[in-house]
Design an enzyme around this catalytic site. Structure first.
Site, PDB file in Angstrom:
ATOM      1  N   TYR A 142       0.873  -1.192   0.000  1.00 62.92           N
ATOM      2  CA  TYR A 142       0.000   0.000   0.000  1.00 62.92           C
ATOM      3  C   TYR A 142       0.895   1.223   0.000  1.00 62.92           C
ATOM      4  O   TYR A 142       1.524   1.555   0.998  1.00 62.92           O
ATOM      5  CB  TYR A 142      -0.919  -0.041   1.221  1.00 62.92           C
ATOM      6  CG  TYR A 142      -1.926   1.080   1.325  1.00 62.92           C
ATOM      7  CD1 TYR A 142      -2.183   1.955   0.269  1.00 62.92           C
ATOM      8  CD2 TYR A 142      -2.646   1.253   2.501  1.00 62.92           C
ATOM      9  CE1 TYR A 142      -3.114   2.976   0.387  1.00 62.92           C
ATOM     10  CE2 TYR A 142      -3.591   2.269   2.635  1.00 62.92           C
ATOM     11  CZ  TYR A 142      -3.816   3.120   1.573  1.00 62.92           C
ATOM     12  OH  TYR A 142      -4.733   4.125   1.709  1.00 62.92           O
ATOM     13  N   LYS A 170      -1.480  -1.484  -3.919  1.00 61.92           N
ATOM     14  CA  LYS A 170      -2.568  -0.507  -3.860  1.00 61.92           C
ATOM     15  C   LYS A 170      -1.934   0.870  -4.019  1.00 61.92           C
ATOM     16  O   LYS A 170      -1.155   1.312  -3.169  1.00 61.92           O
ATOM     17  CB  LYS A 170      -3.320  -0.605  -2.531  1.00 61.92           C
ATOM     18  CG  LYS A 170      -4.414   0.455  -2.368  1.00 61.92           C
ATOM     19  CD  LYS A 170      -5.052   0.394  -0.983  1.00 61.92           C
ATOM     20  CE  LYS A 170      -6.053   1.535  -0.796  1.00 61.92           C
ATOM     21  NZ  LYS A 170      -6.617   1.564   0.573  1.00 61.92           N
TER      22      LYS A 170
END
Length: 299
Positions: A142, A170
């Protein structure tokens, strides 16, 4: 794992970063979490991110995190990916959370860039590989430098992609150029972590979304990505443009605040927020109603 998992889309295509419902007195609402998870999967999500930023993970205990993952698995684990957020700015603690998530039965891990302490790229590499080494679960990185203070550089992403369990990223970096290079060079499955850029990121190679607005418009997000994948870019663009008021409205302030307000307006579980987060003001809620209505959301 859910049947939508492929090497190209290891966590499916449409995921929502789910809020953590609390009761009126601020306790964890596991029944509400199960009802909300069921609602979101029924709406068309392939997976749910549990204990992420939108899940107020900085203010939930390790035990609460495990209880929440367990409850969501019980409700939707047979038909959706349940991905546990385990990232912190302490590698040892992140490893502990990853192992706990694996014991609980999570299908995958979301590991955010260590925040506040701003490690160098070598520190990021060692952190992510240590967490990935700690379990047998697939890992989604992320990358959100606006919160963490440090981006994951393209060269670091390429190196991390060599790890057999680091399979996805992400992307909340907000830089389509850097995303283009990183997708091309790393081969990671790329998920948009910025709702306004869902469609643009698909155009440079993303395979899906980890969404906040999915709490209220999952069917539209599903229709958008289905249209794009089938080659109907015009229809995907039309859906994207229809959703612009929703994208804008849900992020006029912190997304978890507006999301819980929107869920309350729809009669869905959400409840209060834990400090330092606060509830939306009456003025913010009125504006949110206007924004959601502008995007076709029924309240």
């Amino acid at each position: 794992m859910a049947p939508t998992s492929t090497p190209q889309t290891p966590f499916g295509r449409v995921l929502t970063a789910m809020v953590t419902p609390f009761t009126a007195d601020g306790a964890l609402d596991l029944d509400g979490a199960q009802r909300l998870a069921t609602h979101l999967v029924d709406a068309g999500n392939d997976g749910l991110i549990i204990n992420g930023t939108t899940g107020e993970s900085p203010t939930t205990s390790d035990a609460e995190k495990a209880d929440l993952v367990r409850a969501v698995l019980e409700s939707v684990g047979d038909r959706a990916h349940v991905v546990a957020g385990v990232g912190t700015n302490d590698t040892h603690h992140s490893i502990e959370l990853a192992r706990a998530a694996e014991r609980t039965g999570a299908h995958g891990l979301l590991v955010v860039t260590p925040y506040y302490n701003k490690p160098p790229q070598e520190g990021l590499y060692r952190h992510f590989t240590a967490v990935a080494d700690a379990t047998e679960l697939p890992v989604m990185l992320y990358d959100i430098p606006g919160r963490s203070g440090v981006p994951i550089n393209t060269e670091t992403l390429v190196s991390l992609a060599e790890h057999p369990r680091i399979v996805a990223n992400k992307d909340a970096k907000g830089d389509l150029g850097r995303a283009s290079w990183a997708i091309a060079r790393s081969g990671l499955a790329w998920y948009s972590g910025d709702d306004m850029l869902n469609l643009p990121l698909l155009s440079v190679g993303a395979v899906g979304f980890v969404s906040v607005v999915g709490h209220v418009v999952t069917p539209e997000l599903r229709a958008l990505i289905d249209a794009y994948v089938s080659g109907d870019v015009q229809k995907a663009t039309e859906i994207h443009q229809k959703l612009l008021p929703v994208y804008t409205g849900m992020f006029r302030t912190q997304g978890v605040m507006t999301t819980k307000a929107a869920l309350t307006l729809q009669g869905l579980p959400g409840g209060p927020l834990r400090p330092p987060m606060v509830e939306c003001t009456l003025e913010e809620i009125e504006q949110l109603k206007i924004d959601l209505a502008g995007g076709g959301v029924q309240l």
